[in-house]
Design a protein around this motif. Structure first.
Motif, PDB file in Angstrom:
ATOM      1  N   GLY A  15      72.962  76.422  38.447  1.00 31.84           N
ATOM      2  CA  GLY A  15      73.802  75.650  37.529  1.00 31.84           C
ATOM      3  C   GLY A  15      73.075  74.489  36.875  1.00 31.84           C
ATOM      4  O   GLY A  15      73.622  73.828  35.977  1.00 31.84           O
ATOM      5  N   SER A  16      71.849  74.218  37.288  1.00 31.42           N
ATOM      6  CA  SER A  16      71.103  73.096  36.699  1.00 31.42           C
ATOM      7  C   SER A  16      69.625  73.209  37.049  1.00 31.42           C
ATOM      8  O   SER A  16      69.220  74.076  37.833  1.00 31.42           O
ATOM      9  CB  SER A  16      71.659  71.753  37.226  1.00 31.42           C
ATOM     10  N   GLY A  17      68.849  72.312  36.467  1.00 31.88           N
ATOM     11  CA  GLY A  17      67.442  72.121  36.839  1.00 31.88           C
ATOM     12  C   GLY A  17      66.597  73.382  36.862  1.00 31.88           C
ATOM     13  O   GLY A  17      66.676  74.239  35.972  1.00 31.88           O
ATOM     14  N   GLY A  37      75.955  78.741  42.235  1.00 30.73           N
ATOM     15  CA  GLY A  37      75.986  77.303  42.460  1.00 30.73           C
ATOM     16  C   GLY A  37      77.430  76.995  42.832  1.00 30.73           C
ATOM     17  O   GLY A  37      78.296  77.863  42.696  1.00 30.73           O
ATOM     18  N   ARG A  38      77.674  75.781  43.304  1.00 31.54           N
ATOM     19  CA  ARG A  38      79.067  75.464  43.686  1.00 31.54           C
ATOM     20  C   ARG A  38      79.933  75.167  42.469  1.00 31.54           C
ATOM     21  O   ARG A  38      81.103  75.505  42.440  1.00 31.54           O
ATOM     22  CB  ARG A  38      79.089  74.247  44.638  1.00 31.54           C
ATOM     23  N   ARG A  39      79.366  74.535  41.426  1.00 34.56           N
ATOM     24  CA  ARG A  39      80.169  74.151  40.253  1.00 34.56           C
ATOM     25  C   ARG A  39      80.306  75.339  39.303  1.00 34.56           C
ATOM     26  O   ARG A  39      79.348  75.721  38.634  1.00 34.56           O
ATOM     27  CB  ARG A  39      79.493  72.990  39.512  1.00 34.56           C
ATOM     28  N   ALA A  40      81.542  75.874  39.258  1.00 33.13           N
ATOM     29  CA  ALA A  40      81.780  77.072  38.432  1.00 33.13           C
ATOM     30  C   ALA A  40      81.454  76.803  36.964  1.00 33.13           C
ATOM     31  O   ALA A  40      80.926  77.679  36.273  1.00 33.13           O
ATOM     32  CB  ALA A  40      83.224  77.529  38.595  1.00 33.13           C
ATOM     33  N   ALA A 156      64.598  64.692  57.011  1.00 34.57           N
ATOM     34  CA  ALA A 156      65.295  65.990  57.032  1.00 34.57           C
ATOM     35  C   ALA A 156      64.781  66.893  55.917  1.00 34.57           C
ATOM     36  O   ALA A 156      64.532  68.086  56.123  1.00 34.57           O
ATOM     37  CB  ALA A 156      66.797  65.779  56.882  1.00 34.57           C
ATOM     38  N   TYR A 157      64.613  66.308  54.731  1.00 32.55           N
ATOM     39  CA  TYR A 157      64.181  67.089  53.566  1.00 32.55           C
ATOM     40  C   TYR A 157      62.795  67.682  53.807  1.00 32.55           C
ATOM     41  O   TYR A 157      62.582  68.893  53.675  1.00 32.55           O
ATOM     42  CB  TYR A 157      64.180  66.190  52.328  1.00 32.55           C
ATOM     43  N   MET A 158      61.864  66.812  54.203  1.00 38.81           N
ATOM     44  CA  MET A 158      60.484  67.235  54.410  1.00 38.81           C
ATOM     45  C   MET A 158      60.398  68.277  55.531  1.00 38.81           C
ATOM     46  O   MET A 158      59.675  69.266  55.423  1.00 38.81           O
ATOM     47  CB  MET A 158      59.687  65.979  54.787  1.00 38.81           C
ATOM     48  N   ASP A 191      61.487  66.405  36.605  1.00 36.61           N
ATOM     49  CA  ASP A 191      62.568  65.604  36.009  1.00 36.61           C
ATOM     50  C   ASP A 191      63.859  66.424  35.953  1.00 36.61           C
ATOM     51  O   ASP A 191      64.083  67.178  35.003  1.00 36.61           O
ATOM     52  CB  ASP A 191      62.142  65.149  34.602  1.00 36.61           C
ATOM     53  N   THR A 192      64.676  66.281  36.990  1.00 32.46           N
ATOM     54  CA  THR A 192      65.975  66.979  37.045  1.00 32.46           C
ATOM     55  C   THR A 192      67.023  66.023  37.628  1.00 32.46           C
ATOM     56  O   THR A 192      66.703  64.909  38.037  1.00 32.46           O
ATOM     57  CB  THR A 192      65.924  68.217  37.972  1.00 32.46           C
ATOM     58  N   ASP A 193      68.253  66.525  37.730  1.00 27.94           N
ATOM     59  CA  ASP A 193      69.346  65.746  38.329  1.00 27.94           C
ATOM     60  C   ASP A 193      69.061  65.364  39.781  1.00 27.94           C
ATOM     61  O   ASP A 193      69.644  64.430  40.320  1.00 27.94           O
ATOM     62  CB  ASP A 193      70.656  66.568  38.318  1.00 27.94           C
TER      63      ASP A 193
HETATM   64  N1  LIG Z   1      63.307  67.558  41.259  1.00 29.84           N
HETATM   65  C1  LIG Z   1      62.239  67.480  42.031  1.00 29.84           C
HETATM   66  O1  LIG Z   1      61.412  66.569  41.888  1.00 29.84           O
HETATM   67  C2  LIG Z   1      61.984  68.537  43.076  1.00 29.84           C
HETATM   68  C3  LIG Z   1      60.683  68.666  43.561  1.00 29.84           C
HETATM   69  C4  LIG Z   1      60.392  69.658  44.481  1.00 29.84           C
HETATM   70  C5  LIG Z   1      61.367  70.521  44.892  1.00 29.84           C
HETATM   71  N2  LIG Z   1      62.648  70.385  44.434  1.00 29.84           N
HETATM   72  C6  LIG Z   1      63.624  71.391  44.876  1.00 29.84           C
HETATM   73  O2  LIG Z   1      63.938  72.190  43.767  1.00 29.84           O
HETATM   74  C7  LIG Z   1      65.201  72.825  43.958  1.00 29.84           C
HETATM   75  C8  LIG Z   1      66.010  72.694  42.683  1.00 29.84           C
HETATM   76  O3  LIG Z   1      66.287  71.339  42.449  1.00 29.84           O
HETATM   77  P1  LIG Z   1      66.282  70.678  41.003  1.00 29.84           P
HETATM   78  O4  LIG Z   1      65.228  69.642  41.015  1.00 29.84           O
HETATM   79  O5  LIG Z   1      66.258  71.715  39.968  1.00 29.84           O
HETATM   80  O6  LIG Z   1      67.642  69.853  41.033  1.00 29.84           O
HETATM   81  P2  LIG Z   1      69.143  70.178  40.647  1.00 29.84           P
HETATM   82  O7  LIG Z   1      69.260  70.365  39.187  1.00 29.84           O
HETATM   83  O8  LIG Z   1      69.953  69.128  41.299  1.00 29.84           O
HETATM   84  O9  LIG Z   1      69.389  71.589  41.342  1.00 29.84           O
HETATM   85  C9  LIG Z   1      69.871  71.766  42.642  1.00 29.84           C
HETATM   86  C10 LIG Z   1      70.944  72.816  42.564  1.00 29.84           C
HETATM   87  O10 LIG Z   1      71.358  73.191  43.881  1.00 29.84           O
HETATM   88  C11 LIG Z   1      72.738  73.481  43.838  1.00 29.84           C
HETATM   89  N3  LIG Z   1      73.275  73.337  45.185  1.00 29.84           N
HETATM   90  C12 LIG Z   1      73.175  72.270  46.008  1.00 29.84           C
HETATM   91  N4  LIG Z   1      73.831  72.496  47.150  1.00 29.84           N
HETATM   92  C13 LIG Z   1      74.349  73.757  47.047  1.00 29.84           C
HETATM   93  C14 LIG Z   1      75.146  74.557  47.889  1.00 29.84           C
HETATM   94  N5  LIG Z   1      75.547  74.127  49.081  1.00 29.84           N
HETATM   95  N6  LIG Z   1      75.500  75.791  47.461  1.00 29.84           N
HETATM   96  C15 LIG Z   1      75.111  76.242  46.258  1.00 29.84           C
HETATM   97  N7  LIG Z   1      74.354  75.531  45.406  1.00 29.84           N
HETATM   98  C16 LIG Z   1      74.000  74.291  45.802  1.00 29.84           C
HETATM   99  C17 LIG Z   1      73.308  72.450  42.858  1.00 29.84           C
HETATM  100  O11 LIG Z   1      74.480  72.922  42.201  1.00 29.84           O
HETATM  101  P3  LIG Z   1      75.985  72.622  42.701  1.00 29.84           P
HETATM  102  O12 LIG Z   1      76.025  71.149  42.998  1.00 29.84           O
HETATM  103  O13 LIG Z   1      76.823  73.051  41.570  1.00 29.84           O
HETATM  104  O14 LIG Z   1      76.161  73.469  43.913  1.00 29.84           O
HETATM  105  C18 LIG Z   1      72.186  72.335  41.831  1.00 29.84           C
HETATM  106  O15 LIG Z   1      72.413  73.184  40.716  1.00 29.84           O
HETATM  107  C19 LIG Z   1      65.815  72.142  45.167  1.00 29.84           C
HETATM  108  O16 LIG Z   1      65.701  73.012  46.275  1.00 29.84           O
HETATM  109  C20 LIG Z   1      64.952  70.917  45.389  1.00 29.84           C
HETATM  110  O17 LIG Z   1      64.881  70.584  46.749  1.00 29.84           O
HETATM  111  C21 LIG Z   1      62.981  69.416  43.530  1.00 29.84           C
END
Ligand SMILES: NC(=O)c1ccc[n+]([C@@H]2O[C@H](COP(=O)([O-])OP(=O)(O)OC[C@H]3O[C@@H](n4cnc5c(N)ncnc54)[C@H](OP(=O)(O)O)[C@@H]3O)[C@@H](O)[C@H]2O)c1
Length: 243
Positions: A15-17, A37-40, A156-158, A191-193
């Motif tokens: 749904g994003s990123g 994703g959770r947000r329809a 936890a994340y790491m 650069d994401t949410d």
């Molecule tokens: N941004 C960074 O700098 C970075 C760097 C390295 C790795 N990452 C990893 O990259 C991945 C994508 O993140 P992003 O940066 O693209 O950020 P993002 O846009 O916030 O994407 C994360 C997505 O995960 C979904 N999500 C979270 N919990 C969920 C659940 N319980 N069930 C289903 N969907 C769920 C969210 O959608 P809903 O809220 O609608 O469910 C959201 O669309 C993540 O695993 C993150 O850890 C990010």
């Protein structure tokens, strides 16, 4: 005329990123894409982007931590398009309260559940179909913190992202004989949410130095479109200035 059936991809966090960008890029590359994703509404927006570009999308709004709902979503996907050929696992969670001095065990469990256990849940659902077809592509969106110790990322994340390296290696060890391959994809700053979950949220100047979601989608597409006999075990992708 011979027609080639499009391969079926399931993207979580679509749904994003990076999940959204990867879903759109894979659809442009010829995959049928199920978006989760959770947000329809966010899932529907990604599906619309894919359809507007001439691709095929299936909306599967689901929480990856809800095992029953996830099983139902997978059932719907298989009923619609048949077995899943590939997955991109991008759903992820972090928290601003991420150090031993301020973290909560409730947050810790939720992060591990989303980042690690849910990846195993999805893989467990799709593996039988991949074994049947003799081919499967699994892209696990981990993190630079799953590749190199990155204290700022949080305990936890790491820990959850580091464990994904072992999960991917176990898949490659045990499922390679069935044509299934997995990639531990480790992005640096993007650069994401997601950055809103940092204790200090980066501003526009810092974000401008980071990767974009499209940079990672390009990498995901490269992995997904690699020949069947080519396995890309791990990729670390960082913005040029990241230390
Ligand atoms: N941004 C960074 O700098 C970075 C760097 C390295 C790795 N990452 C990893 O990259 C991945 C994508 O993140 P992003 O940066 O693209 O950020 P993002 O846009 O916030 O994407 C994360 C997505 O995960 C979904 N999500 C979270 N919990 C969920 C659940 N319980 N069930 C289903 N969907 C769920 C969210 O959608 P809903 O809220 O609608 O469910 C959201 O669309 C993540 O695993 C993150 O850890 C990010």
């Amino acid at each position: 005329m011979m027609t080639t059936e499009r391969r079926v991809l399931w993207v979580t966090g679509a749904g994003s990123g990076m999940g959204r960008a990867s879903a759109v890029a894979a659809a442009a590359s010829g995959w049928r894409v199920a978006v989760s994703g959770r947000r329809a509404n966010a899932v529907a927006e990604t599906a619309t982007m894919i359809r507007d570009a001439g691709g095929e999308a299936l909306e599967l709004a689901v929480d990856v931590t809800d095992e029953d709902a996830l099983g139902e979503a997978h059932g719907r996907l298989v009923d619609t398009w048949g077995d899943v050929d590939g997955v991109v696992l991008a759903a992820g969670l972090n928290t601003p309260r991420r150090n031993w001095g301020d973290q909560s065990m409730t947050d810790f469990a939720a992060i591990v559940d989303t980042n690690l256990t849910s990846v195993a849940r999805v893989v467990d659902l799709v593996l039988p179909g991949m074994r049947r077809s003799g081919r499967g592509d699994i892209v696990v969106v981990s993190s630079r913190s799953g590749w190199r110790f990155s204290p700022g990322a949080g305990v936890a994340y790491m820990s959850s992202k580091t464990a994904l390296g072992a999960l991917v290696a176990s898949l490659n060890d045990q499922e390679g004989a069935h044509g299934v391959k997995a990639c531990h994809l480790c992005p640096g700053d993007v650069d994401t949410d997601f950055l809103a979950m940092r204790p200090e949220v980066p501003g526009a100047q810092q974000r401008a130095q980071m990767l974009t979601a499209d940079d990672i989608a390009r990498t995901v597409r490269f992995v997904l479109d690699s020949p069947a006999h080519v396995r890309i075990d791990e990729l670390a992708v960082s913005p040029i200035g990241q230390r």
